[in-house]
Design a protein around this motif. Structure first.
Motif, PDB file in Angstrom:
ATOM      1  N   GLU A  45      -5.415   2.756  59.479  1.00  0.00           N
ATOM      2  CA  GLU A  45      -4.921   3.747  60.445  1.00  0.00           C
ATOM      3  C   GLU A  45      -3.668   4.446  59.916  1.00  0.00           C
ATOM      4  O   GLU A  45      -3.464   5.638  60.159  1.00  0.00           O
ATOM      5  CB  GLU A  45      -4.688   3.133  61.838  1.00  0.00           C
ATOM      6  CG  GLU A  45      -3.706   1.996  61.896  1.00  0.00           C
ATOM      7  CD  GLU A  45      -4.298   0.618  61.571  1.00  0.00           C
ATOM      8  OE1 GLU A  45      -3.521  -0.345  61.561  1.00  0.00           O
ATOM      9  OE2 GLU A  45      -5.517   0.502  61.302  1.00  0.00           O
ATOM     10  N   THR A  46      -2.857   3.733  59.150  1.00  0.00           N
ATOM     11  CA  THR A  46      -1.691   4.354  58.528  1.00  0.00           C
ATOM     12  C   THR A  46      -2.134   5.294  57.420  1.00  0.00           C
ATOM     13  O   THR A  46      -1.608   6.406  57.285  1.00  0.00           O
ATOM     14  CB  THR A  46      -0.738   3.279  57.970  1.00  0.00           C
ATOM     15  OG1 THR A  46      -0.332   2.426  59.046  1.00  0.00           O
ATOM     16  CG2 THR A  46       0.480   3.901  57.314  1.00  0.00           C
ATOM     17  N   TYR A  47      -3.110   4.869  56.625  1.00  0.00           N
ATOM     18  CA  TYR A  47      -3.664   5.739  55.590  1.00  0.00           C
ATOM     19  C   TYR A  47      -4.212   7.018  56.209  1.00  0.00           C
ATOM     20  O   TYR A  47      -3.946   8.125  55.725  1.00  0.00           O
ATOM     21  CB  TYR A  47      -4.765   5.013  54.804  1.00  0.00           C
ATOM     22  CG  TYR A  47      -5.484   5.938  53.856  1.00  0.00           C
ATOM     23  CD1 TYR A  47      -4.962   6.194  52.600  1.00  0.00           C
ATOM     24  CD2 TYR A  47      -6.648   6.589  54.245  1.00  0.00           C
ATOM     25  CE1 TYR A  47      -5.605   7.072  51.737  1.00  0.00           C
ATOM     26  CE2 TYR A  47      -7.292   7.471  53.385  1.00  0.00           C
ATOM     27  CZ  TYR A  47      -6.774   7.707  52.140  1.00  0.00           C
ATOM     28  OH  TYR A  47      -7.395   8.582  51.298  1.00  0.00           O
ATOM     29  N   ASP A  48      -4.985   6.890  57.292  1.00  0.00           N
ATOM     30  CA  ASP A  48      -5.562   8.066  57.958  1.00  0.00           C
ATOM     31  C   ASP A  48      -4.471   8.995  58.474  1.00  0.00           C
ATOM     32  O   ASP A  48      -4.563  10.219  58.331  1.00  0.00           O
ATOM     33  CB  ASP A  48      -6.482   7.641  59.106  1.00  0.00           C
ATOM     34  CG  ASP A  48      -7.760   6.971  58.624  1.00  0.00           C
ATOM     35  OD1 ASP A  48      -8.136   7.166  57.439  1.00  0.00           O
ATOM     36  OD2 ASP A  48      -8.377   6.248  59.427  1.00  0.00           O
ATOM     37  N   PHE A  49      -3.418   8.416  59.063  1.00  0.00           N
ATOM     38  CA  PHE A  49      -2.310   9.234  59.562  1.00  0.00           C
ATOM     39  C   PHE A  49      -1.623   9.967  58.413  1.00  0.00           C
ATOM     40  O   PHE A  49      -1.337  11.166  58.504  1.00  0.00           O
ATOM     41  CB  PHE A  49      -1.296   8.366  60.324  1.00  0.00           C
ATOM     42  CG  PHE A  49      -0.097   9.153  60.782  1.00  0.00           C
ATOM     43  CD1 PHE A  49      -0.186  10.002  61.870  1.00  0.00           C
ATOM     44  CD2 PHE A  49       1.107   9.052  60.109  1.00  0.00           C
ATOM     45  CE1 PHE A  49       0.914  10.743  62.283  1.00  0.00           C
ATOM     46  CE2 PHE A  49       2.209   9.789  60.510  1.00  0.00           C
ATOM     47  CZ  PHE A  49       2.108  10.638  61.603  1.00  0.00           C
ATOM     48  N   MET A  50      -1.353   9.259  57.310  1.00  0.00           N
ATOM     49  CA  MET A  50      -0.700   9.885  56.165  1.00  0.00           C
ATOM     50  C   MET A  50      -1.572  11.003  55.591  1.00  0.00           C
ATOM     51  O   MET A  50      -1.057  12.056  55.210  1.00  0.00           O
ATOM     52  CB  MET A  50      -0.392   8.841  55.090  1.00  0.00           C
ATOM     53  CG  MET A  50       0.688   7.864  55.496  1.00  0.00           C
ATOM     54  SD  MET A  50       0.928   6.510  54.320  1.00  0.00           S
ATOM     55  CE  MET A  50       1.635   7.387  52.932  1.00  0.00           C
ATOM     56  N   HIS A  51      -2.851  10.781  55.540  1.00  0.00           N
ATOM     57  CA  HIS A  51      -3.789  11.799  55.053  1.00  0.00           C
ATOM     58  C   HIS A  51      -3.721  13.035  55.948  1.00  0.00           C
ATOM     59  O   HIS A  51      -3.649  14.169  55.455  1.00  0.00           O
ATOM     60  CB  HIS A  51      -5.203  11.219  55.018  1.00  0.00           C
ATOM     61  CG  HIS A  51      -6.198  12.126  54.386  1.00  0.00           C
ATOM     62  ND1 HIS A  51      -6.869  13.094  55.091  1.00  0.00           N
ATOM     63  CD2 HIS A  51      -6.632  12.225  53.109  1.00  0.00           C
ATOM     64  CE1 HIS A  51      -7.675  13.744  54.276  1.00  0.00           C
ATOM     65  NE2 HIS A  51      -7.546  13.243  53.067  1.00  0.00           N
ATOM     66  N   ASP A  52      -3.761  12.830  57.260  1.00  0.00           N
ATOM     67  CA  ASP A  52      -3.688  13.957  58.196  1.00  0.00           C
ATOM     68  C   ASP A  52      -2.364  14.708  58.059  1.00  0.00           C
ATOM     69  O   ASP A  52      -2.334  15.937  58.060  1.00  0.00           O
ATOM     70  CB  ASP A  52      -3.859  13.481  59.640  1.00  0.00           C
ATOM     71  CG  ASP A  52      -5.286  13.080  59.972  1.00  0.00           C
ATOM     72  OD1 ASP A  52      -6.208  13.404  59.193  1.00  0.00           O
ATOM     73  OD2 ASP A  52      -5.471  12.436  61.022  1.00  0.00           O
ATOM     74  N   LEU A  53      -1.276  13.964  57.943  1.00  0.00           N
ATOM     75  CA  LEU A  53       0.053  14.569  57.890  1.00  0.00           C
ATOM     76  C   LEU A  53       0.326  15.276  56.564  1.00  0.00           C
ATOM     77  O   LEU A  53       0.859  16.387  56.543  1.00  0.00           O
ATOM     78  CB  LEU A  53       1.123  13.499  58.129  1.00  0.00           C
ATOM     79  CG  LEU A  53       2.572  13.964  58.112  1.00  0.00           C
ATOM     80  CD1 LEU A  53       2.841  14.899  59.290  1.00  0.00           C
ATOM     81  CD2 LEU A  53       3.511  12.776  58.141  1.00  0.00           C
ATOM     82  N   MET A  54      -0.064  14.651  55.452  1.00  0.00           N
ATOM     83  CA  MET A  54       0.375  15.156  54.159  1.00  0.00           C
ATOM     84  C   MET A  54      -0.684  15.914  53.366  1.00  0.00           C
ATOM     85  O   MET A  54      -0.358  16.538  52.352  1.00  0.00           O
ATOM     86  CB  MET A  54       0.955  14.012  53.329  1.00  0.00           C
ATOM     87  CG  MET A  54       2.173  13.425  54.021  1.00  0.00           C
ATOM     88  SD  MET A  54       3.161  12.249  53.079  1.00  0.00           S
ATOM     89  CE  MET A  54       1.995  11.054  52.518  1.00  0.00           C
ATOM     90  N   LEU A  55      -1.938  15.886  53.822  1.00  0.00           N
ATOM     91  CA  LEU A  55      -2.987  16.653  53.146  1.00  0.00           C
ATOM     92  C   LEU A  55      -3.653  17.656  54.093  1.00  0.00           C
ATOM     93  O   LEU A  55      -3.715  18.844  53.799  1.00  0.00           O
ATOM     94  CB  LEU A  55      -4.040  15.723  52.547  1.00  0.00           C
ATOM     95  CG  LEU A  55      -3.555  14.851  51.394  1.00  0.00           C
ATOM     96  CD1 LEU A  55      -4.643  13.869  50.970  1.00  0.00           C
ATOM     97  CD2 LEU A  55      -3.125  15.697  50.219  1.00  0.00           C
ATOM     98  N   ARG A  56      -4.158  17.162  55.203  1.00  0.00           N
ATOM     99  CA  ARG A  56      -4.868  18.046  56.128  1.00  0.00           C
ATOM    100  C   ARG A  56      -3.926  19.079  56.757  1.00  0.00           C
ATOM    101  O   ARG A  56      -4.227  20.267  56.789  1.00  0.00           O
ATOM    102  CB  ARG A  56      -5.565  17.230  57.215  1.00  0.00           C
ATOM    103  CG  ARG A  56      -6.357  18.084  58.187  1.00  0.00           C
ATOM    104  CD  ARG A  56      -7.037  17.234  59.263  1.00  0.00           C
ATOM    105  NE  ARG A  56      -7.721  18.080  60.208  1.00  0.00           N
ATOM    106  CZ  ARG A  56      -8.954  18.547  60.050  1.00  0.00           C
ATOM    107  NH1 ARG A  56      -9.645  18.224  58.972  1.00  0.00           N
ATOM    108  NH2 ARG A  56      -9.494  19.325  60.972  1.00  0.00           N
ATOM    109  N   SER A  57      -2.775  18.633  57.229  1.00  0.00           N
ATOM    110  CA  SER A  57      -1.843  19.541  57.899  1.00  0.00           C
ATOM    111  C   SER A  57      -1.373  20.683  57.002  1.00  0.00           C
ATOM    112  O   SER A  57      -1.418  21.849  57.416  1.00  0.00           O
ATOM    113  CB  SER A  57      -0.650  18.748  58.440  1.00  0.00           C
ATOM    114  OG  SER A  57       0.333  19.609  58.942  1.00  0.00           O
ATOM    115  N   PRO A  58      -0.922  20.421  55.761  1.00  0.00           N
ATOM    116  CA  PRO A  58      -0.520  21.543  54.906  1.00  0.00           C
ATOM    117  C   PRO A  58      -1.668  22.499  54.601  1.00  0.00           C
ATOM    118  O   PRO A  58      -1.474  23.707  54.530  1.00  0.00           O
ATOM    119  CB  PRO A  58      -0.018  20.874  53.621  1.00  0.00           C
ATOM    120  CG  PRO A  58       0.312  19.494  54.003  1.00  0.00           C
ATOM    121  CD  PRO A  58      -0.602  19.133  55.138  1.00  0.00           C
TER     122      PRO A  58
END
Length: 166
Positions: free
Chosen positions: A129-142
């Protein structure tokens, strides 16, 4: 360091410490979106762009940090301004809302995708869940933010703008 402790203290920043870039687009009618604007590199970038005369839509989930960013820019007599935009960049709707809010401030030409976080754990112990959050924040969001900003840049009279990913 202070008093022999291992705690690091950031240096006091003055307006003279900020590089000023002569650019006809650096006006208060021009908007730069800066993610992670409530602390660290995002805060420093927001303040530097405001000192250079831009209106900065500083986006962060940390409302107190955003207010601090506004206070720093104000204390340094920035020619531009920092406008806090509170939002969770791991949420697509919040990313879209941030761009809409920024567009209400002027002409969007610049974006600095800086927001990020770190979690240290062995691979075996790393929570997905932390990996998924980091992915959303640092890859998907930008990616989404850039996708939403490009039409604003293309709609300007000369198509000039920039998107930076840090």
């Amino acid at each position: 360091m202070t008093n022999g402790s291992t705690e690091l203290t950031p240096p006091e920043v003055t307006a003279d410490d900020v590089l000023r870039v002569p650019d006809d687009h650096f006006t208060t009618d021009t908007v730069a979106i800066v993610t992670g604007g409530g602390s660290g590199i995002g805060q420093a970038t927001s303040v530097a762009l405001a000192i250079n005369g831009l209106t900065v839509a500083a986006v962060d989930i940390d409302a107190e940090g955003l207010e601090e960013t506004v206070d720093v820019a104000t204390a340094l007599d920035a020619e531009g301004r920092v406008v806090p935009v509170e939002g969770d960049l791991a949420d697509d709707d919040a990313v879209e809302a941030a761009v809409d809010d920024a567009a209400d401030l002027g002409t969007i030409r610049y974006t600095a995708n800086i927001d990020g976080m770190q979690h240290i754990a062995s691979l075996a112990d790393f929570p997905m869940e932390t990996y998924d959050f980091m992915h959303d924040l640092m890859l998907r969001s930008p990616f989404l933010l850039s996708k939403l900003v490009i039409p604003h840049i293309e709609a300007t009279d000369d198509g000039v703008g920039a998107i930076g990913n840090i």
